[in-house]
Design a protein around this motif. Structure first.
Motif, PDB file in Angstrom:
ATOM      1  N   GLY A  85     -57.458 -21.746  41.512  1.00  0.00           N
ATOM      2  CA  GLY A  85     -56.778 -21.507  41.560  1.00  0.00           C
ATOM      3  C   GLY A  85     -55.437 -21.471  39.929  1.00  0.00           C
ATOM      4  N   CYS A  86     -55.770 -22.457  39.103  1.00  0.00           N
ATOM      5  CA  CYS A  86     -55.283 -22.277  38.391  1.00  0.00           C
ATOM      6  C   CYS A  86     -56.619 -21.542  37.009  1.00  0.00           C
ATOM      7  CB  CYS A  86     -55.676 -23.749  37.310  1.00  0.00           C
ATOM      8  SG  CYS A  86     -53.678 -24.958  38.152  1.00  0.00           S
ATOM      9  N   VAL A  88     -52.673 -14.821  43.620  1.00  0.00           N
ATOM     10  CA  VAL A  88     -53.644 -15.889  44.304  1.00  0.00           C
ATOM     11  C   VAL A  88     -53.667 -16.086  45.132  1.00  0.00           C
ATOM     12  CG1 VAL A  88     -55.249 -17.490  42.814  1.00  0.00           C
ATOM     13  CG2 VAL A  88     -54.329 -15.593  41.442  1.00  0.00           C
ATOM     14  N   ASP A  89     -54.305 -16.181  46.226  1.00  0.00           N
ATOM     15  CA  ASP A  89     -54.109 -17.225  46.851  1.00  0.00           C
ATOM     16  C   ASP A  89     -55.298 -18.292  47.579  1.00  0.00           C
ATOM     17  OD1 ASP A  89     -51.882 -17.450  50.083  1.00  0.00           O
ATOM     18  OD2 ASP A  89     -53.840 -17.248  50.107  1.00  0.00           O
ATOM     19  N   ILE A  90     -54.903 -19.102  48.070  1.00  0.00           N
ATOM     20  CA  ILE A  90     -56.166 -20.084  48.253  1.00  0.00           C
ATOM     21  C   ILE A  90     -55.613 -21.752  49.666  1.00  0.00           C
ATOM     22  CG2 ILE A  90     -57.263 -22.198  47.402  1.00  0.00           C
ATOM     23  CD1 ILE A  90     -57.264 -21.047  44.539  1.00  0.00           C
ATOM     24  N   HIS A 100     -53.547 -24.248  55.790  1.00  0.00           N
ATOM     25  CA  HIS A 100     -53.008 -24.998  54.405  1.00  0.00           C
ATOM     26  C   HIS A 100     -52.795 -23.882  53.538  1.00  0.00           C
ATOM     27  CE1 HIS A 100     -51.817 -28.905  53.248  1.00  0.00           C
ATOM     28  NE2 HIS A 100     -51.089 -28.093  53.162  1.00  0.00           N
ATOM     29  N   GLN A 101     -51.976 -23.694  53.079  1.00  0.00           N
ATOM     30  CA  GLN A 101     -51.882 -22.599  52.133  1.00  0.00           C
ATOM     31  C   GLN A 101     -51.831 -23.659  51.066  1.00  0.00           C
ATOM     32  OE1 GLN A 101     -47.684 -20.318  50.782  1.00  0.00           O
ATOM     33  NE2 GLN A 101     -50.141 -18.736  50.729  1.00  0.00           N
ATOM     34  N   LEU A 102     -52.506 -23.924  49.875  1.00  0.00           N
ATOM     35  CA  LEU A 102     -52.808 -25.168  48.597  1.00  0.00           C
ATOM     36  C   LEU A 102     -52.741 -24.335  47.255  1.00  0.00           C
ATOM     37  CD1 LEU A 102     -55.792 -26.790  49.493  1.00  0.00           C
ATOM     38  CD2 LEU A 102     -54.071 -27.365  50.431  1.00  0.00           C
ATOM     39  N   PHE A 103     -52.840 -23.075  46.982  1.00  0.00           N
ATOM     40  CA  PHE A 103     -52.019 -22.314  46.405  1.00  0.00           C
ATOM     41  C   PHE A 103     -51.649 -20.883  46.342  1.00  0.00           C
ATOM     42  CE2 PHE A 103     -52.486 -20.451  42.233  1.00  0.00           C
ATOM     43  CZ  PHE A 103     -52.722 -21.331  41.098  1.00  0.00           C
ATOM     44  N   HIS A 104     -50.482 -20.576  45.509  1.00  0.00           N
ATOM     45  CA  HIS A 104     -50.348 -19.129  45.476  1.00  0.00           C
ATOM     46  C   HIS A 104     -49.542 -19.373  44.000  1.00  0.00           C
ATOM     47  CE1 HIS A 104     -48.932 -15.535  47.607  1.00  0.00           C
ATOM     48  NE2 HIS A 104     -48.222 -16.230  47.037  1.00  0.00           N
ATOM     49  N   ALA A 105     -50.111 -18.096  43.744  1.00  0.00           N
ATOM     50  CA  ALA A 105     -49.533 -17.358  42.578  1.00  0.00           C
ATOM     51  C   ALA A 105     -49.224 -15.897  42.585  1.00  0.00           C
ATOM     52  CB  ALA A 105     -49.966 -17.596  41.137  1.00  0.00           C
ATOM     53  N   ALA A 106     -47.602 -15.251  41.866  1.00  0.00           N
ATOM     54  CA  ALA A 106     -47.643 -14.423  41.710  1.00  0.00           C
ATOM     55  C   ALA A 106     -47.417 -13.606  40.623  1.00  0.00           C
ATOM     56  CB  ALA A 106     -46.735 -13.509  43.057  1.00  0.00           C
ATOM     57  N   THR A 150     -60.464 -20.351  52.138  1.00  0.00           N
ATOM     58  CA  THR A 150     -60.356 -18.885  51.852  1.00  0.00           C
ATOM     59  C   THR A 150     -60.123 -18.877  50.082  1.00  0.00           C
ATOM     60  OG1 THR A 150     -58.376 -18.235  52.832  1.00  0.00           O
ATOM     61  CG2 THR A 150     -60.106 -17.104  53.892  1.00  0.00           C
ATOM     62  N   VAL A 151     -60.087 -18.425  49.289  1.00  0.00           N
ATOM     63  CA  VAL A 151     -59.589 -17.982  48.440  1.00  0.00           C
ATOM     64  C   VAL A 151     -59.321 -16.300  48.230  1.00  0.00           C
ATOM     65  CG1 VAL A 151     -62.389 -17.770  47.308  1.00  0.00           C
ATOM     66  CG2 VAL A 151     -60.103 -17.822  45.505  1.00  0.00           C
TER      67      VAL A 151
END
Length: 162
Positions: A36-37, A52-54, A59-65, A135-136
């Protein structure tokens, strides 16, 4: 038309090969953070308005807008993720396969366009000896660019794990 069909067949083969090649050795919460980073870093460098969504399973482990995105991008993420979860293939590949058969994804599978989006940007996270674990997804660019950005980042992670 023949040239368009050749290009479509080439894209389908290319994405199929990407999915077969990009099988990770492991994928955990730390790997989700790193991936994600990396995607956020690429977005910053290129001034890309993406979400970005992982996820590992549900279970959502990473999310950034990033700047320039809207809640609609999150809706696209959800719809693309559903395609990958249901079919175990990149969302872009599923849309291209339907197109190659002379139809659309919603028509071929009798699925709601409000629930499923077979557009580029969602890719299965697959672990060697385990199978698909998550998923990514990227949303915000034209579909081929969403897909290419995800693949670029996954290739870097794959190379680091090899």
């Amino acid at each position: 038309m023949a040239q368009d069909r050749q290009e479509l067949d080439r894209l389908i083969a290319e994405i199929t090969a990407q999915q077969q090649r990009l099988v990770l050795r492991h994928f955990d919460n730390d790997d989700a953070w790193s991936l994600g980073c990396l995607l956020v870093e690429l977005a910053h460098e290129r001034a890309l308005p993406i979400v970005v969504d992982i996820r590992r399973g549900a279970h959502q482990l990473f999310h950034a807008a990033m700047a320039g995105t809207t809640p609609d991008n999150d809706t696209w993420v959800e719809r693309k993720v559903r395609v990958v979860e249901r079919f175990g293939a990149p969302s872009y590949l599923m849309g291209l396969r339907a197109l190659a058969e002379g139809t659309t994804f919603p028509v071929k599978y009798s699925l709601s366009e409000q629930e499923y989006a077979a557009h580029g940007g969602a890719f299965p996270l697959t672990v060697h000896g385990v199978g698909q674990v998550g998923t990514v997804t990227v949303s915000g660019l034209p579909q081929a660019q969403d897909h290419a950005l995800v693949v670029e980042a996954l290739e870097q992670v794959f190379d680091q794990q090899s």
